[in-house]
Design a protein around this motif. Structure first.
Motif, PDB file in Angstrom:
ATOM      1  N   LEU A 184       0.836  -1.197   0.000  1.00 48.05           N
ATOM      2  CA  LEU A 184       0.000   0.000   0.000  1.00 48.05           C
ATOM      3  C   LEU A 184       0.874   1.251   0.000  1.00 48.05           C
ATOM      4  CD1 LEU A 184      -2.854   0.962   0.056  1.00 48.05           C
ATOM      5  CD2 LEU A 184      -2.832   0.830   2.539  1.00 48.05           C
ATOM      6  N   ARG A 226       3.550   1.067  -3.198  1.00 50.20           N
ATOM      7  CA  ARG A 226       2.866   1.029  -4.493  1.00 50.20           C
ATOM      8  C   ARG A 226       3.456  -0.022  -5.410  1.00 50.20           C
ATOM      9  NH1 ARG A 226       0.190   5.519  -4.170  1.00 50.20           N
ATOM     10  NH2 ARG A 226       1.091   7.095  -2.822  1.00 50.20           N
ATOM     11  N   SER A 236       3.627  -4.278  -5.684  1.00 49.50           N
ATOM     12  CA  SER A 236       3.116  -5.482  -5.036  1.00 49.50           C
ATOM     13  C   SER A 236       4.081  -6.660  -5.123  1.00 49.50           C
ATOM     14  CB  SER A 236       1.789  -5.882  -5.678  1.00 49.50           C
ATOM     15  OG  SER A 236       1.984  -6.088  -7.062  1.00 49.50           O
ATOM     16  N   ILE A 275       4.036  -8.539  -7.358  1.00 50.90           N
ATOM     17  CA  ILE A 275       3.246  -9.591  -7.987  1.00 50.90           C
ATOM     18  C   ILE A 275       3.127  -9.281  -9.473  1.00 50.90           C
ATOM     19  CG2 ILE A 275       0.982 -10.677  -8.123  1.00 50.90           C
ATOM     20  CD1 ILE A 275       0.584 -10.169  -5.209  1.00 50.90           C
ATOM     21  N   LEU A 313       0.624 -14.143 -10.241  1.00 56.30           N
ATOM     22  CA  LEU A 313      -0.827 -14.255 -10.124  1.00 56.30           C
ATOM     23  C   LEU A 313      -1.322 -14.793 -11.455  1.00 56.30           C
ATOM     24  CD1 LEU A 313      -2.929 -13.608  -7.930  1.00 56.30           C
ATOM     25  CD2 LEU A 313      -3.436 -11.514  -9.169  1.00 56.30           C
ATOM     26  N   GLU A 324      -9.191  -6.605 -15.710  1.00 53.67           N
ATOM     27  CA  GLU A 324      -9.528  -5.480 -14.845  1.00 53.67           C
ATOM     28  C   GLU A 324      -8.835  -5.664 -13.499  1.00 53.67           C
ATOM     29  OE1 GLU A 324     -11.758  -2.634 -14.682  1.00 53.67           O
ATOM     30  OE2 GLU A 324     -11.150  -2.803 -16.781  1.00 53.67           O
ATOM     31  N   GLU A 325      -8.813  -6.905 -13.096  1.00 57.96           N
ATOM     32  CA  GLU A 325      -8.217  -7.246 -11.800  1.00 57.96           C
ATOM     33  C   GLU A 325      -6.754  -6.822 -11.722  1.00 57.96           C
ATOM     34  OE1 GLU A 325     -10.265  -9.391  -9.400  1.00 57.96           O
ATOM     35  OE2 GLU A 325     -11.423  -8.029 -10.647  1.00 57.96           O
ATOM     36  N   LEU A 335      -5.444  -4.267 -12.815  1.00 59.44           N
ATOM     37  CA  LEU A 335      -5.388  -2.875 -12.385  1.00 59.44           C
ATOM     38  C   LEU A 335      -5.785  -2.736 -10.922  1.00 59.44           C
ATOM     39  CD1 LEU A 335      -4.300  -1.719 -14.732  1.00 59.44           C
ATOM     40  CD2 LEU A 335      -6.545  -1.814 -15.745  1.00 59.44           C
ATOM     41  N   ARG A 336      -6.786  -3.454 -10.525  1.00 59.54           N
ATOM     42  CA  ARG A 336      -7.252  -3.347  -9.149  1.00 59.54           C
ATOM     43  C   ARG A 336      -6.210  -3.815  -8.139  1.00 59.54           C
ATOM     44  NH1 ARG A 336     -12.581  -2.454 -10.298  1.00 59.54           N
ATOM     45  NH2 ARG A 336     -13.764  -4.140 -11.249  1.00 59.54           N
ATOM     46  N   TYR A 337      -5.498  -4.872  -8.528  1.00 56.82           N
ATOM     47  CA  TYR A 337      -4.507  -5.407  -7.591  1.00 56.82           C
ATOM     48  C   TYR A 337      -3.178  -4.657  -7.680  1.00 56.82           C
ATOM     49  CZ  TYR A 337      -7.135  -9.391  -5.856  1.00 56.82           C
ATOM     50  OH  TYR A 337      -8.051 -10.174  -5.222  1.00 56.82           O
ATOM     51  N   ARG A 338      -3.128  -3.702  -8.560  1.00 54.68           N
ATOM     52  CA  ARG A 338      -1.899  -2.935  -8.716  1.00 54.68           C
ATOM     53  C   ARG A 338      -0.708  -3.845  -8.974  1.00 54.68           C
ATOM     54  NH1 ARG A 338      -5.688   0.148  -8.581  1.00 54.68           N
ATOM     55  NH2 ARG A 338      -5.713   2.193  -7.589  1.00 54.68           N
ATOM     56  N   GLU A 357      -4.429   0.855 -21.826  1.00 58.45           N
ATOM     57  CA  GLU A 357      -4.818   1.232 -20.466  1.00 58.45           C
ATOM     58  C   GLU A 357      -3.748   0.823 -19.455  1.00 58.45           C
ATOM     59  OE1 GLU A 357      -9.171   1.407 -18.291  1.00 58.45           O
ATOM     60  OE2 GLU A 357      -8.882   0.257 -20.130  1.00 58.45           O
TER      61      GLU A 357
END
Lengths: 356, 356
Positions: free
Chosen positions: B65, B68, B70, B72, B104, B119-120, B122-125, B143
């Motif tokens: 967090l 910034r 991960s 991953i 992942l 989309e995920e 982006l969400r999971y950074r 994107e």
DNA sequence: ATGAAAGCGCTAACAG
DNA sequence: CTGTTAGCGCTTTCAT
């Protein structure tokens, strides 16, 4: 002069940015993205618009920090040369994704202990862990349990049964193969073992031996293939060179049977299904290829994946729930590599199976 | 009476807990777990002890967090029935894990657009994304770039070349196969295409046709297998039934060649390598199994995985770096499914290859 | 070298 | 239904 945005990684829009643009509070934005939350349709619309304009996506990392759930499930897999595992992995991944989880993949190096990698499981606060193929120290399983992380073993089982598992019917399948061979008139069956300490290999061997004994057949010749292609070929070579050549080879998994098939045909000039019967276990993809055409005990991949998910959900819902060991029944699929018995061969869903 | 701990999921120890037990500040604990940080050896020791006692593990979610990042990396894979992909996935995963990343996994359902799953990303950074096999809309690639997430395509390429990619030498490999067949005296080669819109299939076909034309051979007969086993079998059946039967079949990948092998031998009674030559592309695991024994153009799996990692690192270090398209050379590995030419056959690293 | 303090971006009470 | 207020567990200035 207009102030330009700073260059470099443009920071993604946050809920605050969206709130400001939409003229609502930041919590309203949060609610707009929370399925069950109570929010006025009008507010939701305004938020949706602002979010779209900014390309906003909720930061799942931040959410996880609060909810203490990552929606990520660790899957430890290895031995992907054996085509059974990719198939299992794909089914499992699909099942988990369908339930809203993401899969964090760990490919344990063979030989290495999986523990160091699995430390990460704890660090990332994964929701659960599925161990396919890789070995797991009981110390680690315990630690996961203490941390409240459910563990499910797939196609593997521990001695103590303290960890939940999903396996095929190793014992029953192997026994069925023994009866099938006997019915087909085979008299000198042999067995190629996988890894000596793997539950799959041990259970399959036990089922085979016990059924053979019950049928009054001699105990099978035996060689060890360690679930490795080259070693399985060596094992097949050894068995087929025996003074009293076996008339059937049951291999502890398909991957080893693929090796045995080649040895029989190319090195001994024995046509599988006519001069020697070769049987595997798994029904991994290539088993059904006409070039391969292997008779094998099929493990039900989709149902096994589904069962893993259901057990996981069960543990997630009730952390104190006791471990369960699910054994999924399969079928003996008949192809060209083993001589057929006169009775019990039936067609089912377009394929030949043996139902004595 | 001693106060007992609350039941249920015992909350994992935090840096605060460790700090309290060790008698230091929480930031000291953070430093103790940060490789480069300046901390007194004595403090570090005290922290380590307290951490061990509490079973403390830094929460990577919280760290992400702030940082910034991960650690991953998303890997989109599908089509795992084709044994080339599990091998690639394993190599890639090992390479990424070796560099400190976690993988992942996204197994895009075939047919489905990969966008919703992505989309995920982006969400999971996620730090980066590797697309193996799945298709990717250019809108999404854009994107990702805007979000500062590097994307690398593996065994796939976009028309515009705007996204980095790592591929085998599709054009060169296919051309080499054409020359190999010509040298072996084949006069009526045919081609089984994969998916019409896949770059791999198109490039392999182009390389094959161009080289054939340059050699003065007729354009190959052609059928489409859509990279699917059953459809490839149909395609092979169709080609081998042609009035002027082809004397060679080049399949756009091994997976389809495995199907063709079965059709030739079992349905047409043609022995591959003697009555018809069958060649694949990939050198997927089963190609080297003696039961299969397929001549094929080998893609260098390990180097390709390594190259993906290096390109990723490059983009991570410099987000503005331009896309690169790496083409990795492979080798034509000679096995039993295709007739050998009189010249150019050499042994290399224990296997037969063709070096004209 | 160390501690205090300020957040990272979000969810979850809690009042209104 | 909505905004305000606390944090989740950690890294990171900033003083000391």
């Amino acid at each position: 002069m207009a102030k330009t945005r700073a260059p470099g990684p443009i920071r993604a829009a946050t809920a605050h940015d969206v709130a400001r643009l939409a003229g609502v509070s930041q919590s309203a934005v949060s609610r707009a993205f929370t399925p069950g939350a109570s929010i006025a349709p009008d507010t939701a619309r305004k938020v949706a618009e602002a979010a779209a304009r900014l390309g906003y996506r909720p930061n799942l990392i931040a959410r996880s920090l609060i909810t203490r759930r990552s929606s990520i499930i660790g899957v430890a897999a290895a031995y992907l040369e054996n085509p059974f595992y990719p198939a299992m992995l794909e089914a499992l991944s699909t099942a988990l994704e369908g339930a809203g989880y993401r899969v964090l993949l760990f490919t344990a190096r063979p030989g290495e202990s999986s523990d160091p990698i699995l430390e990460e499981v704890l660090r990332y606060r994964l929701d659960a862990l599925v161990m396919a193929s890789a070995s797991l120290s009981s110390r680690f399983a315990l630690e996961c349990r203490q941390a409240g992380i459910p563990v499910v073993l797939l196609n593997r089982r521990t001695e103590d049964g303290a960890t939940s598992s999903v396996t095929g019917d190793n014992h029953g399948g192997a026994a069925l193969i023994a009866r099938f061979l006997a019915a087909g008139g085979h008299r000198r069956p042999a067995f190629i073992a996988g890894l000596e300490n793997a539950s799959t290999s041990r259970e399959r061997e036990a089922g085979f031996r016990e059924a053979l004994a019950a049928l009054g057949l001699p105990p099978p010749l035996r060689a060890v293939g360690h679930y490795d292609f080259a070693e399985a070929a060596r094992a097949a070579r050894e068995l087929l060179s025996a003074p009293e050549r076996p008339d059937a080879l049951f291999c502890a998994n398909d991957h080893m049977a693929f090796a045995a098939l080649g040895v029989a045909r190319r090195e001994f000039g024995l046509e599988p299904g006519r001069e020697v019967s070769i049987i595997g276990f798994d029904d991994a993809g290539p088993a059904s290829w006409p070039v391969v055409d292997l008779t094998t005990y099929a493990q039900p991949i989709q149902p096994m994946a589904a069962r893993v998910l259901s057990i996981l959900s069960h543990h997630l819902a009730d952390p104190a729930a006791p471990a369960v060991g699910a054994v999924m029944p399969g079928e003996l699929v008949l192809r060209g590599s083993a001589r057929l018995p006169p009775q019990g061969v039936v067609t089912q869903e377009g394929r030949l199976v043996w139902k004595p």
